[in-house]
Scaffold this motif. Structure first.
Motif, PDB file in Angstrom:
ATOM      1  N   HIS A  81      57.105 -91.978 -59.962  1.00 49.53           N
ATOM      2  CA  HIS A  81      56.306 -92.025 -58.742  1.00 49.53           C
ATOM      3  C   HIS A  81      56.137 -90.623 -58.166  1.00 49.53           C
ATOM      4  O   HIS A  81      55.062 -90.272 -57.666  1.00 49.53           O
ATOM      5  N   GLU A  82      57.185 -89.803 -58.248  1.00 47.17           N
ATOM      6  CA  GLU A  82      57.122 -88.447 -57.717  1.00 47.17           C
ATOM      7  C   GLU A  82      56.070 -87.630 -58.452  1.00 47.17           C
ATOM      8  O   GLU A  82      55.325 -86.851 -57.835  1.00 47.17           O
ATOM      9  N   TYR A  83      55.987 -87.808 -59.774  1.00 50.61           N
ATOM     10  CA  TYR A  83      54.975 -87.077 -60.550  1.00 50.61           C
ATOM     11  C   TYR A  83      53.575 -87.491 -60.114  1.00 50.61           C
ATOM     12  O   TYR A  83      52.688 -86.644 -59.909  1.00 50.61           O
ATOM     13  N   LYS A  84      53.355 -88.789 -59.945  1.00 48.85           N
ATOM     14  CA  LYS A  84      52.039 -89.285 -59.556  1.00 48.85           C
ATOM     15  C   LYS A  84      51.641 -88.775 -58.179  1.00 48.85           C
ATOM     16  O   LYS A  84      50.481 -88.439 -57.939  1.00 48.85           O
ATOM     17  N   GLU A  85      52.619 -88.710 -57.269  1.00 47.96           N
ATOM     18  CA  GLU A  85      52.339 -88.185 -55.935  1.00 47.96           C
ATOM     19  C   GLU A  85      51.931 -86.716 -56.002  1.00 47.96           C
ATOM     20  O   GLU A  85      51.051 -86.262 -55.262  1.00 47.96           O
ATOM     21  N   ASN A  86      52.539 -85.966 -56.910  1.00 46.31           N
ATOM     22  CA  ASN A  86      52.270 -84.534 -57.009  1.00 46.31           C
ATOM     23  C   ASN A  86      50.913 -84.227 -57.634  1.00 46.31           C
ATOM     24  O   ASN A  86      50.288 -83.222 -57.300  1.00 46.31           O
ATOM     25  N   VAL A  87      50.462 -85.070 -58.561  1.00 49.37           N
ATOM     26  CA  VAL A  87      49.202 -84.790 -59.248  1.00 49.37           C
ATOM     27  C   VAL A  87      48.013 -85.506 -58.603  1.00 49.37           C
ATOM     28  O   VAL A  87      46.869 -85.306 -59.027  1.00 49.37           O
ATOM     29  N   LYS A  88      48.252 -86.317 -57.581  1.00 47.02           N
ATOM     30  CA  LYS A  88      47.171 -87.029 -56.894  1.00 47.02           C
ATOM     31  C   LYS A  88      46.211 -86.018 -56.280  1.00 47.02           C
ATOM     32  O   LYS A  88      46.603 -85.163 -55.495  1.00 47.02           O
ATOM     33  N   VAL A  89      44.932 -86.132 -56.626  1.00 47.64           N
ATOM     34  CA  VAL A  89      43.939 -85.171 -56.149  1.00 47.64           C
ATOM     35  C   VAL A  89      43.640 -85.382 -54.672  1.00 47.64           C
ATOM     36  O   VAL A  89      43.559 -84.435 -53.895  1.00 47.64           O
ATOM     37  N   TYR A  91      44.243 -88.174 -51.204  1.00 46.35           N
ATOM     38  CA  TYR A  91      45.328 -88.471 -50.282  1.00 46.35           C
ATOM     39  C   TYR A  91      46.386 -89.316 -50.979  1.00 46.35           C
ATOM     40  O   TYR A  91      46.180 -90.503 -51.216  1.00 46.35           O
ATOM     41  N   ASN A  92      47.522 -88.689 -51.316  1.00 44.30           N
ATOM     42  CA  ASN A  92      48.628 -89.470 -51.864  1.00 44.30           C
ATOM     43  C   ASN A  92      49.300 -90.232 -50.720  1.00 44.30           C
ATOM     44  O   ASN A  92      48.863 -90.152 -49.561  1.00 44.30           O
ATOM     45  N   LEU A  93      50.354 -90.966 -51.015  1.00 42.48           N
ATOM     46  CA  LEU A  93      50.968 -91.816 -49.995  1.00 42.48           C
ATOM     47  C   LEU A  93      51.517 -91.009 -48.824  1.00 42.48           C
ATOM     48  O   LEU A  93      51.446 -91.436 -47.673  1.00 42.48           O
ATOM     49  N   ARG A  94      52.070 -89.832 -49.122  1.00 39.50           N
ATOM     50  CA  ARG A  94      52.602 -88.995 -48.037  1.00 39.50           C
ATOM     51  C   ARG A  94      51.477 -88.522 -47.117  1.00 39.50           C
ATOM     52  O   ARG A  94      51.622 -88.555 -45.888  1.00 39.50           O
ATOM     53  N   ARG A  95      50.381 -88.092 -47.698  1.00 38.82           N
ATOM     54  CA  ARG A  95      49.257 -87.631 -46.872  1.00 38.82           C
ATOM     55  C   ARG A  95      48.631 -88.793 -46.107  1.00 38.82           C
ATOM     56  O   ARG A  95      48.153 -88.623 -44.983  1.00 38.82           O
ATOM     57  N   LYS A  96      48.645 -89.979 -46.718  1.00 38.97           N
ATOM     58  CA  LYS A  96      48.088 -91.146 -46.032  1.00 38.97           C
ATOM     59  C   LYS A  96      48.909 -91.501 -44.798  1.00 38.97           C
ATOM     60  O   LYS A  96      48.350 -91.942 -43.791  1.00 38.97           O
ATOM     61  N   ALA A 146      36.187 -84.255 -44.996  1.00 34.83           N
ATOM     62  CA  ALA A 146      35.758 -82.852 -44.991  1.00 34.83           C
ATOM     63  C   ALA A 146      36.955 -81.921 -45.178  1.00 34.83           C
ATOM     64  O   ALA A 146      36.885 -80.948 -45.956  1.00 34.83           O
ATOM     65  N   PHE A 147      38.080 -82.210 -44.483  1.00 39.30           N
ATOM     66  CA  PHE A 147      39.261 -81.352 -44.577  1.00 39.30           C
ATOM     67  C   PHE A 147      39.802 -81.298 -46.002  1.00 39.30           C
ATOM     68  O   PHE A 147      40.069 -80.220 -46.539  1.00 39.30           O
ATOM     69  N   ARG A 148      39.969 -82.474 -46.635  1.00 36.08           N
ATOM     70  CA  ARG A 148      40.524 -82.489 -47.990  1.00 36.08           C
ATOM     71  C   ARG A 148      39.557 -81.874 -48.989  1.00 36.08           C
ATOM     72  O   ARG A 148      39.980 -81.196 -49.930  1.00 36.08           O
ATOM     73  N   THR A 149      38.259 -82.065 -48.787  1.00 32.44           N
ATOM     74  CA  THR A 149      37.280 -81.463 -49.694  1.00 32.44           C
ATOM     75  C   THR A 149      37.379 -79.948 -49.663  1.00 32.44           C
ATOM     76  O   THR A 149      37.445 -79.283 -50.709  1.00 32.44           O
ATOM     77  N   ILE A 150      37.412 -79.369 -48.471  1.00 31.48           N
ATOM     78  CA  ILE A 150      37.509 -77.913 -48.328  1.00 31.48           C
ATOM     79  C   ILE A 150      38.852 -77.415 -48.849  1.00 31.48           C
ATOM     80  O   ILE A 150      38.947 -76.355 -49.481  1.00 31.48           O
ATOM     81  N   HIS A 151      39.909 -78.203 -48.593  1.00 29.22           N
ATOM     82  CA  HIS A 151      41.231 -77.836 -49.115  1.00 29.22           C
ATOM     83  C   HIS A 151      41.226 -77.787 -50.636  1.00 29.22           C
ATOM     84  O   HIS A 151      41.814 -76.875 -51.248  1.00 29.22           O
ATOM     85  N   LEU A 152      40.542 -78.728 -51.257  1.00 33.76           N
ATOM     86  CA  LEU A 152      40.461 -78.750 -52.724  1.00 33.76           C
ATOM     87  C   LEU A 152      39.627 -77.596 -53.262  1.00 33.76           C
ATOM     88  O   LEU A 152      39.838 -77.154 -54.396  1.00 33.76           O
TER      89      LEU A 152
END
Length: 209
Positions: A81-89, A91-96, A146-152
């Motif tokens: 689960h930790e790997y999936k959270e790290n590679v999520k492009v 909003y992963n669960l923490r960001r959600k 918009a925030f996550r798009t610019i962050h990416l």
């Protein structure tokens, strides 16, 4: 990868890592229908669009993720689960959790500051309060995209950011396409997707690698 290849890869990763449970898929199907209603309402009644989008579509969607999706080791993808959270492009669960906390705080702040720091004429009745709250929620949702798009843009490049933004906007249509059979599988007693159909369609991943 081209724009469309990266779009397909982001969709594939999102599906295989975060949508194993059939109930989660069914809730995403319902959520997608609500989001499509919001897309129509936003042109006629933006406040109603925000209420449908947040109270129905988002609640259904995140209920599936937080309460039905397994958070243990992923045997299908051989990933923690930790790997999936790290590679999520996106909003992963923490960001959600952060985003949903901001969403939940909006009514509290609006109650304490009825003009929302000068942004609104203070509501004189309950419906006025709901309307102002919904408009703020609408901007919270648009701002999150918009925030996550610019962050990416900074993290992964402009194309990846635009691909993710396109994915988020078109997810309701795509979710209906891939999850419309979820009620059938639930009635069959098949509660988890083994991803076999998607693995056959994911030849682009080998091409990309």
């Amino acid at each position: 990868m081209t724009f469309l290849e990266e779009l397909q890869k982001q969709r594939w990763d999102d599906h295989r890592y975060y949508h194993h449970n059939r109930i989660n898929q069914f809730l995403h199907l319902l959520s997608a229908m609500c989001f499509l209603a919001s897309y129509v309402l936003v042109f006629y009644y933006p406040a109603a669009a925000a209420l449908v989008g947040w109270l129905l579509a988002m609640v259904l969607r995140q209920t599936g993720h937080f309460f039905f999706e397994p958070l243990t080791y992923d045997e299908v993808n051989k990933a923690t689960h930790e790997y999936k959270e790290n590679v999520k492009v996106g909003y992963n669960l923490r960001r959600k959790v952060v985003l949903l906390s901001i969403w939940a705080l909006v009514p509290v702040v609006l109650f304490l500051e009825p003009s929302f720091f000068g942004a609104f004429q203070p509501a004189t009745d309950f419906m006025g309060f709901i309307n102002n709250m919904a408009i703020i929620w609408l901007f919270v949702g648009l701002g999150a995209i918009a925030f996550r798009t610019i962050h990416l843009f900074k993290l992964m490049g402009v194309q990846s950011g635009l691909v993710w933004c396109s994915k988020i906007i078109t997810d309701p249509f795509h979710d209906i396409k891939i999850y419309h059979k979820s009620p059938y599988f639930i009635l069959k007693g098949e509660m988890y997707d083994n991803m076999d159909d998607w693995y056959e369609e994911a030849s682009f991943e080998n091409k990309a690698l």
